[in-house]
Design a protein around this motif. Structure first.
Motif: not given
Length: 530
Positions: A460-462, A467-468, A507-510, A515-517
Motif C-alpha cells: 500500500n505504501f509503495l 510504484v507500478d 491476503t490472497a483476496e487483497k 493486482s488490478a492497480q
C-alpha cells in the motif's frame, strides 16, 4: 446422586477450541468413557437451531443427541446446553427418557425475562433445567438476590455461579456462595463453572467442596482443562481430589485414557491454558476473547495488551464484540504523522529502479543465490518487511510490528547509514538519522484479520508513492506447521490454525484486488499466487 457431582463439559465448552469438530466416533467415545468413569453429569454439547453435522458436538434436535448417547447409563445424567435465542422451544421434543435428561440455559442479564420463560417451557416438557446466568460475578448483590427470588419461583434443578471472566478469588467465591446458599430454595442445587485466568479453578473448587453444607453441589470441569482462553477446571484433577478426600469413586484411568487418546493430540494442534494476556483480561474485567484477539495479532507486547484492555469502555468489557476491539486496536496503533516529505524522499531514493520486496518466508533459504544475482545487477531497490535478512543486502527495511522492531532495533542502530528504515507510527512518530516514521492508519487494510499485515501495508505504501510494479519473494503464506512459516526459526509464532487459514484467504483476496492497480509478480512459491 451424590451431594457432590462433577459435570464434564468437554464436548460443549471445550468445543470452542476446535469449532466443536471432534468427529462422530470421538464424540460417542467421550460420552461412553465418561459414563464408564462414573462422571455424574455429561454435557453432550450445544442445542442450536438448524445444526446437523454428526462430526460436531452441536445438535439441532434432541433426537440427534440420542444417537450420540446410545444405550444410557441409568446412574448418569446427560445434558445439553441452550444459549438463549439460538433455538426455539418448538424445536425441542418432549422428554422421553431416550436422550438428554437435562438442559442448561445460559443467558445474559438483559435476557432474564425471556430465559425464565424458556426455562419454564423446558421444565413443562419434562427436563431438569439448569439456569446459568453469564458472568454471575458481575451482578450486584441486589440484582443477584432478585434473580434468586425468581429462581425460587421457578424451582429448576440447579442454579449456577458462573465465573465467566475468571476473576474470582477464594473470598469472592465464598461470599457469593453464602449469599446464594442463604437465599436459594434448599431443593435447588448450586453449580459452579469457572475459568482459569488466574490459575485458581482447582483451588477455588477445593474451598467450595470443603464447605459444611447439605446442599447438592455441581462442579463443572473439562478433560485436560480444555476450553477457550485460559481453559477450565481439569476433570482429572477434581475427580482425583474427590476420590482422595471424600471416598467417592471415579475411574481416573478411563479419564486419563480419554485425555491421552483424544485431548492431548488436540492440545498440540490447538492452544489453551494460562497466558499472561488472559490474566490481564481477568484483572481488567474483560472477556477472554478480547485477549485472544490481541494476542493473535502477534504485534503487541504484553504491556500494550494491558493498555488496550484497560482502556475499553467499562460497560463493554464483559461481552465480546469483535468489531469494537478491532476498532480499539486500530485506534491504539494509529499515531498520526504527516509523512508527505518522507514519501517524496523515498520516491527520490528509488529513482528509476525496479522494486524487489522481501517477506520472511522460508522459501528465501532456497533462493538466496538467485536473489543476490538479481540484486547485484543494480536494477532493483530492495526492501525487506519486518526482518533483516542475514545473507541478502537490502536498501530499505519496512517495519510495522512493534515486537519485530524490538527484536532488531539494536541492529538497526548499528547498521550502515545507507540502510533506510521506515517504521509505521504505531512504533514511533519520531524520524531521526536513517529512520523515518510514516502514518500507520494510511496503509492498513479493511479486513480485520489482515488490517496491519506488514507485507500488504508495504505494498500500500509503495502504491501510494507511485510504484507500478513489484517483484516479490518470501511471500509464502502461512502453513499449519509453525516451523515451515519463516526463513529464520526464531521468528516462529504461536497462532491458532484457523486464524492462519483466514489470514491466507484474506491476503490472497487483497493481493488479487491490489493486482488490478499494481503489477505484483512472485519470484518464490506462494499460496497467494493468482
Amino acid at each position: 446422586m451424590n451431594r457432590i457431582s462433577i459435570l464434564d463439559c468437554t464436548l460443549r465448552d471445550g468445543g470452542y477450541i476446535n469449532d466443536f469438530k471432534f468427529g462422530e466416533n470421538v464424540i460417542k467415545n467421550i460420552v461412553s468413557k465418561l459414563a464408564k468413569a462414573s462422571i455424574d453429569i455429561i454435557e453432550c454439547g450445544f442445542l442450536k437451531s438448524g445444526i446437523f453435522d454428526k462430526n460436531r458436538s452441536l445438535f439441532g434436535s434432541i433426537e440427534a443427541i440420542t444417537e450420540v448417547i446410545g444405550k444410557k447409563n441409568t446412574n448418569i445424567m446427560y445434558v445439553a446446553m441452550i444459549q438463549y435465542g439460538k433455538i426455539s422451544i418448538d424445536e425441542i421434543a418432549d422428554f422421553d427418557g431416550t436422550s438428554v435428561d437435562g438442559i442448561r440455559v445460559t443467558f445474559h442479564e438483559h435476557e432474564i425475562d425471556d430465559a425464565f420463560i424458556l426455562g419454564k417451557q423446558l421444565m413443562d416438557k419434562g427436563y431438569k433445567v439448569f439456569m446459568q446466568p453469564v458472568g454471575t460475578v458481575t451482578y450486584t448483590d441486589t440484582a443477584l438476590i432478585q434473580l434468586i427470588d425468581r429462581i425460587n419461583e421457578l424451582k429448576p434443578f440447579a442454579f449456577y455461579i458462573v465465573d465467566t471472566l475468571g476473576t474470582m478469588y477464594k473470598n469472592d467465591l465464598l461470599r457469593m456462595f453464602y449469599l446464594v446458599d442463604h437465599n436459594l430454595d434448599k431443593r435447588v442445587a448450586v453449580g459452579f463453572h469457572s475459568h482459569n485466568n488466574l490459575q485458581l479453578c482447582f483451588a477455588n473448587v477445593q474451598e467450595l467442596l470443603q464447605l459444611n453444607t447439605p446442599r447438592q453441589l455441581i462442579v463443572d470441569a473439562s478433560l485436560y482443562g480444555m476450553g477457550r482462553g485460559a481453559g477450565n477446571l481439569n476433570t482429572e484433577l477434581v475427580t482425583q481430589y474427590i476420590n482422595t478426600n471424600f471416598g467417592l469413586q471415579y475411574d481416573n484411568i478411563e479419564i486419563l485414557e480419554l485425555i491421552d487418546e483424544y485431548i492431548r493430540p488436540l492440545s498440540i494442534q490447538y492452544k489453551w491454558g494460562y497466558e499472561a494476556a488472559y490474566y490481564i483480561a481477568s484483572i481488567t474485567g474483560c472477556h477472554p476473547n478480547y485477549a485472544s484477539f490481541l494476542m493473535n495479532k502477534q504485534t503487541l507486547h504484553i504491556q500494550d495488551i494491558y493498555a488496550i484492555l484497560n482502556s475499553l469502555d467499562i460497560n463493554r468489557r464483559a461481552l465480546f464484540d469483535k468489531d469494537y476491539i478491532g476498532e480499539e486496536y486500530i485506534s491504539y496503533m494509529s499515531n498520526y504523522v504527516d509523512d508527505s516529505e518522507i514519501l517524496n524522499e523515498i520516491t527520490d531514493n528509488i529513482g528509476k529502479k525496479k522494486i524487489l520486496l522481501l517477506a520472511p518466508g522460508k522459501s528465501l533459504n532456497s533462493k538466496t543465490e538467485i536473489l543476490n544475482s538479481i540484486i547485484n545487477s543494480g536494477e532493483y531497490y530492495v526492501i525487506s518487511v519486518n526482518f533483516l535478512p542475514k545473507d541478502i543486502k537490502v536498501d530499505m527495511l519496512f517495519v510495522s510490528n512493534m515486537k519485530r522492531f524490538a527484536d532488531f532495533s539494536e541492529l538497526i542502530e548499528h547498521s550502515a547509514d545507507n540502510l533506510k528504515v521506515i517504521v509505521t507510527s504505531n512504533i514511533t512518530k519520531n524520524s531521526e538519522k536513517n529512520l523515518s516514521a510514516i502514518n500507520y492508519s494510511s496503509y492498513i487494510n479493511e479486513e480485520q484479520c489482515i488490517a496491519d499485515n506488514a507485507g500488504l501495508m508495504c505494498i500500500n505504501f509503495l502504491k501510494k508513492i507511485g510504484v507500478d510494479s513489484i517483484l516479490m519473494a518470501g511471500f509464502d503464506g502461512f502453513s499449519a506447521k509453525a516451523e515451515e512459516n519463516f526463513y529464520d526459526s526464531s521468528m516462529n509464532m504461536n497462532v491458532e490454525q484457523e486464524r492462519l487459514l483466514k489470514i491466507n484467504v484474506a491476503t490472497a483476496e487483497k493481493i488479487k484486488q491490489l493486482s488490478a492497480q499494481i503489477k505484483l509478480e512472485f519470484l518464490t512459491d506462494s499460496v497467494y499466487k493468482l
